[in-house]
Scaffold this active site. Structure first.
Site, PDB file in Angstrom:
ATOM      1  N   ASP A   9      30.781 -20.272  73.327  1.00  0.00           N
ATOM      2  CA  ASP A   9      32.051 -20.725  73.929  1.00  0.00           C
ATOM      3  C   ASP A   9      33.125 -19.639  74.088  1.00  0.00           C
ATOM      4  OD1 ASP A   9      30.652 -23.098  73.722  1.00  0.00           O
ATOM      5  OD2 ASP A   9      32.100 -24.126  72.445  1.00  0.00           O
ATOM      6  N   LYS A 106      27.449 -27.964  77.062  1.00  0.00           N
ATOM      7  CA  LYS A 106      27.506 -29.069  76.091  1.00  0.00           C
ATOM      8  C   LYS A 106      28.840 -29.778  76.213  1.00  0.00           C
ATOM      9  CE  LYS A 106      29.074 -25.888  72.558  1.00  0.00           C
ATOM     10  NZ  LYS A 106      30.430 -26.430  72.451  1.00  0.00           N
ATOM     11  N   CYS A 151      32.518 -24.969  66.723  1.00  0.00           N
ATOM     12  CA  CYS A 151      31.232 -24.848  67.413  1.00  0.00           C
ATOM     13  C   CYS A 151      30.283 -23.849  66.761  1.00  0.00           C
ATOM     14  CB  CYS A 151      31.460 -24.564  68.890  1.00  0.00           C
ATOM     15  SG  CYS A 151      32.196 -26.020  69.699  1.00  0.00           S
TER      16      CYS A 151
HETATM   17  C1  VGL Z   1      35.338 -26.263  70.316  1.00  0.00           C
HETATM   18  C2  VGL Z   1      36.891 -27.840  69.805  1.00  0.00           C
HETATM   19  C3  VGL Z   1      36.572 -28.568  70.928  1.00  0.00           C
HETATM   20  C4  VGL Z   1      34.685 -24.959  69.946  1.00  0.00           C
HETATM   21  C5  VGL Z   1      34.989 -26.970  71.449  1.00  0.00           C
HETATM   22  O1  VGL Z   1      34.128 -24.288  70.847  1.00  0.00           O
HETATM   23  O2  VGL Z   1      34.720 -24.595  68.752  1.00  0.00           O
HETATM   24  N1  VGL Z   1      36.280 -26.713  69.488  1.00  0.00           N
HETATM   25  N2  VGL Z   1      35.617 -28.121  71.752  1.00  0.00           N
END
Ligand code: VGL
Ligand code: ZN
Length: 197
Positions: A9, A106, A151
């Site tokens: 991410d 995702k 994540c």
């Molecule tokens: C994430 C919160 C919501 C992350 C993704 O990548 O850690 N955190 N969506």
């Protein structure tokens, strides 16, 4: 041993100026780019929500970002709207090298969040990444990216439970750190057998 780098991410919304900015989120890009040369495979994950996703506080009357709610599958943090499919915020950081073998998206199911790259937050719905890695003979994983305590944490714990040898390079991760979530994540990763280096 076949060793994959999983880059979690590294997207604009998780970097300074983004909708769910992780402090220092952009500082890790150079380190990650350099690391990519050293692995048998590079996999990027991409948080990829439809507009109006159920993890967004804006969808819950009377709730604000970082409040908790109860979903059918258990407790869930509510987030600012972030990483909406096709937006600039959902794009990878412009300096991240994206010549990866696989991009796994995702969080695309409206009613369920997905922190882990392996299972959605119900801990039952697979993303398919396990099958991809195992069918390529990949048995060893190094994880980097955002955010350490969400994540990266859930991906690392699931990977260890699925039998992969898992290392998290903490210098190439950054955390959100809500109410001690970083310390709790480190503890959970260590007890699952994840190496933190
Ligand atoms: C994430 C919160 C919501 C992350 C993704 O990548 O850690 N955190 N969506
Ligand atoms: Zn998300």
């Amino acid at each position: 041993m076949t060793h994959a780098l999983i880059v979690v991410d590294v997207q604009n919304d998780f970097c300074p100026g983004g909708a769910l900015a992780v402090p220092g989120g952009d500082e890790i890009v150079g380190t990650i780019n350099a690391m990519m040369e050293d692995y048998d495979a590079v996999i990027l994950t991409q948080d990829w929500h439809p507009a109006g996703h159920s993890s967004f506080a804006s969808e819950h009357d009377g709730k604000k970002p970082f409040d908790m709610t109860e979903m059918r599958y258990g407790p869930q943090v509510l987030w600012p709207d972030h990483c909406v499919q096709g937006t600039e915020g959902a794009s990878f950081h412009p300096e991240l090298k994206t010549h990866a073998d696989l991009v796994i998206r995702k969080g695309f199911r409206p009613g369920i969040d997905s922190y882990s790259a392996f299972y959605e937050n119900d801990q039952k719905t697979p993303t398919g990444l396990e099958g991809y890695l195992k069918s390529r003979g990949i048995d060893t994983l190094t994880l980097v990216g955002l955010a350490t305590d969400f994540c990266v944490h859930f991906s690392a714990v699931d990977a260890a439970r699925l039998g992969f040898d898992v290392t998290v390079r903490m210098d190439a991760c950054r955390a959100i750190d809500l109410d001690g979530s970083l310390a709790a994540a480190e503890e959970a990763m260590r007890s699952a057998g994840v190496k933190l280096v």
